[in-house]
Structure formats: C-alpha cells, structure tokens
Design a protein around this motif. Structure first.
Motif, PDB file in Angstrom:
ATOM      1  N   ALA A   1     -13.292  -7.552  19.992  1.00 41.91           N
ATOM      2  CA  ALA A   1     -13.143  -8.309  18.741  1.00 41.91           C
ATOM      3  C   ALA A   1     -11.693  -8.733  18.557  1.00 41.91           C
ATOM      4  N   PRO A   2     -11.216  -9.668  19.366  1.00 44.32           N
ATOM      5  CA  PRO A   2      -9.802 -10.057  19.278  1.00 44.32           C
ATOM      6  C   PRO A   2      -9.403 -10.617  17.920  1.00 44.32           C
ATOM      7  N   GLN A   3     -10.357 -11.239  17.217  1.00 45.96           N
ATOM      8  CA  GLN A   3     -10.026 -11.806  15.910  1.00 45.96           C
ATOM      9  C   GLN A   3      -9.863 -10.739  14.837  1.00 45.96           C
ATOM     10  N   TYR A   4     -10.349  -9.522  15.120  1.00 46.15           N
ATOM     11  CA  TYR A   4     -10.209  -8.408  14.177  1.00 46.15           C
ATOM     12  C   TYR A   4      -9.458  -7.240  14.813  1.00 46.15           C
ATOM     13  N   ALA A   5      -8.626  -7.549  15.794  1.00 46.86           N
ATOM     14  CA  ALA A   5      -7.930  -6.492  16.534  1.00 46.86           C
ATOM     15  C   ALA A   5      -7.041  -5.651  15.626  1.00 46.86           C
ATOM     16  N   GLY A   6      -6.391  -6.290  14.665  1.00 41.87           N
ATOM     17  CA  GLY A   6      -5.507  -5.556  13.765  1.00 41.87           C
ATOM     18  C   GLY A   6      -6.258  -4.562  12.900  1.00 41.87           C
ATOM     19  N   THR A   7      -7.360  -5.015  12.314  1.00 41.91           N
ATOM     20  CA  THR A   7      -8.153  -4.140  11.445  1.00 41.91           C
ATOM     21  C   THR A   7      -8.746  -2.978  12.226  1.00 41.91           C
ATOM     22  N   LEU A   8      -9.326  -3.268  13.388  1.00 46.42           N
ATOM     23  CA  LEU A   8      -9.939  -2.210  14.187  1.00 46.42           C
ATOM     24  C   LEU A   8      -8.902  -1.211  14.686  1.00 46.42           C
ATOM     25  N   HIS A   9      -7.756  -1.727  15.086  1.00 47.50           N
ATOM     26  CA  HIS A   9      -6.699  -0.814  15.528  1.00 47.50           C
ATOM     27  C   HIS A   9      -6.217   0.043  14.358  1.00 47.50           C
ATOM     28  N   GLY A  10      -6.151  -0.552  13.183  1.00 45.89           N
ATOM     29  CA  GLY A  10      -5.749   0.209  12.006  1.00 45.89           C
ATOM     30  C   GLY A  10      -6.724   1.325  11.682  1.00 45.89           C
ATOM     31  N   ILE A  11      -8.025   1.046  11.816  1.00 45.96           N
ATOM     32  CA  ILE A  11      -9.044   2.069  11.546  1.00 45.96           C
ATOM     33  C   ILE A  11      -8.924   3.219  12.544  1.00 45.96           C
ATOM     34  N   SER A  12      -8.824   2.885  13.829  1.00 49.89           N
ATOM     35  CA  SER A  12      -8.710   3.939  14.845  1.00 49.89           C
ATOM     36  C   SER A  12      -7.399   4.700  14.698  1.00 49.89           C
TER      37      SER A  12
END
Length: 227
Positions: free
Chosen positions: A196-207
């Motif tokens: 999900a490159p378009q949501y990479a920031g959000t997903l990385h933040g969650i992890s």
C-alpha cells in the motif's frame, strides 16, 4: 522512557499527515521541533526532573514522524527493485547517529559497536534483497526470507546469550542479535511500501506504535524485575 510516551502518539498521526501532505514537509517540521527539544534538554535537566521528562516526551512526539516520512518518501522515489538498498542506507544514518551519540568516556566500546554493525548489516540486507529481486525471485519471497532472518537470527543468539560466561561473549552475542534484527529493514518495513504505497506513512505509523508499546511494557517490566 518518557521519550517513548511521546513517540507512540505521534507515529500514527504523523503517518497520516505524511500521506496527506507529503514526507518532506512533515519531516522538516519534525526535524525543527526535535532539534528545539534537543536544545532545551540541558535547560530542562537543570530545572527539574519533571521538566526533563516533559521535554523528552516532546522530543519523542516530534521524532515520531521520522520513520513514517522516510517510508513514504522511499515508496515514491525508488522502484521496487532498488528500494531495499535505499532503505538500508537511510537506516544506516540512524544507526551511525546512535554511534556518534555514545559517550566513549563513560561507556565501553561495545556500547557503540552494535549500532555500527547494524548499519552495515542493514545495508547488506538491502543490497542482497534488491539483488534477489533483480535476479527474478518474487518480491514476496524475498521479503519473507529477509524477515525470517530478522526474527530467527536474534531469537537464536538471545537464547545463546543465556549461556554466555564472559562479558566479551555476551557483548558479541548481543551485537550479533542486533545485527541480524536489522534484516527486518528489508522485510516487513518494505512490505508496507509494497502492499500500500499510497498509505505507507499511516501503516508504518501503526506498526511503529505497536513496537513502541512493546518497548514501553518491556521497559516497565524490566524496571520492576531489577528493583
């Protein structure tokens, strides 16, 4: 650590901001704010313990946007078959920064060595990952392979650490564990950008927040056991 309490709250929010406004803008504000926190740290330490804890929490709050920003920028700037090397170089900067921050007058050399080896092993993991992808191996296989090393390698060395009978052996095993853990940089950290490159920031933040929560719990638990 009060740093972690600030860090855990800004990772997800910072990741969402990165996806919306771009990594460069959010990261620039983050660098500005955590630099300010660094400048204020000596003053806070001289004032009171509460002030020091507060400024450290503010430091963590500002720095929480760093990795989500980097994840988003790399997903947009580098193709899939070059991304692991770029990520390895970027993370090496973090690790080398930790080496620089170690006060060798007050700490032994082995306090700095693990960070240095993580910088090297993370870069090697990245280049190996890109090499395998360019050689025709599926991206999913390569990510899983690197993550397996990043999980099993530290687990084995930490088990062996229980049987170390000299400080040198213990330091060597601990360094090996941290070095092998950096293979995760070419594993799940890049998988976020793959799926999900378009949501990479959000997903990385969650992890990142999940990992920070584990760090907070382990810090409290270790303190209770030691005391």
């Amino acid at each position: 650590s009060s740093f972690l309490w600030g860090y855990i709250f800004s990772s997800v929010i910072g990741g969402a901001l990165v996806d919306r406004y771009g990594g460069k803008r959010v990261l620039a504000w983050g660098v500005l704010l955590w630099s300010l926190a660094t400048l204020l740290t000596p003053l806070a330490a001289n004032h009171s313990t509460i002030a020091l804890l507060a400024i450290r929490a503010f430091f963590g709050l500002a720095e929480g946007v760093a990795l989500p920003s980097m994840s988003t920028l790399l997903s947009r700037w580098f193709p899939n078959n070059e991304r692991a090397t770029a990520f390895g170089i970027s993370m090496a900067g973090f690790h080398i920064g930790n080496v620089y921050n170690v006060n060798l007058k007050q700490a032994a050399w082995f306090s700095a060595v693990p960070w240095a080896t993580m910088a090297i092993s993370g870069y090697l993991a990245g280049t190996a990952s890109d090499f395998l992808i360019n050689a025709g191996y599926p991206t999913t296989f390569v990510r899983k392979f690197m993550q397996t090393i990043g999980f099993i390698g530290p687990a084995v060395t930490l088990i062996c650490l229980n049987y170390a009978n000299t400080p040198t052996m213990a330091a060597t095993l601990l360094t090996a564990a941290l070095s092998l853990s950096s293979f995760s940089q070419a594993g799940f950290m890049l998988n976020i950008q793959d799926i999900a490159p378009q949501y990479a920031g959000t997903l990385h933040g969650i992890s990142n927040s999940a990992g920070t929560l584990a760090a907070i719990i382990s810090t409290i638990g270790t303190g209770d056991q030691v005391l």
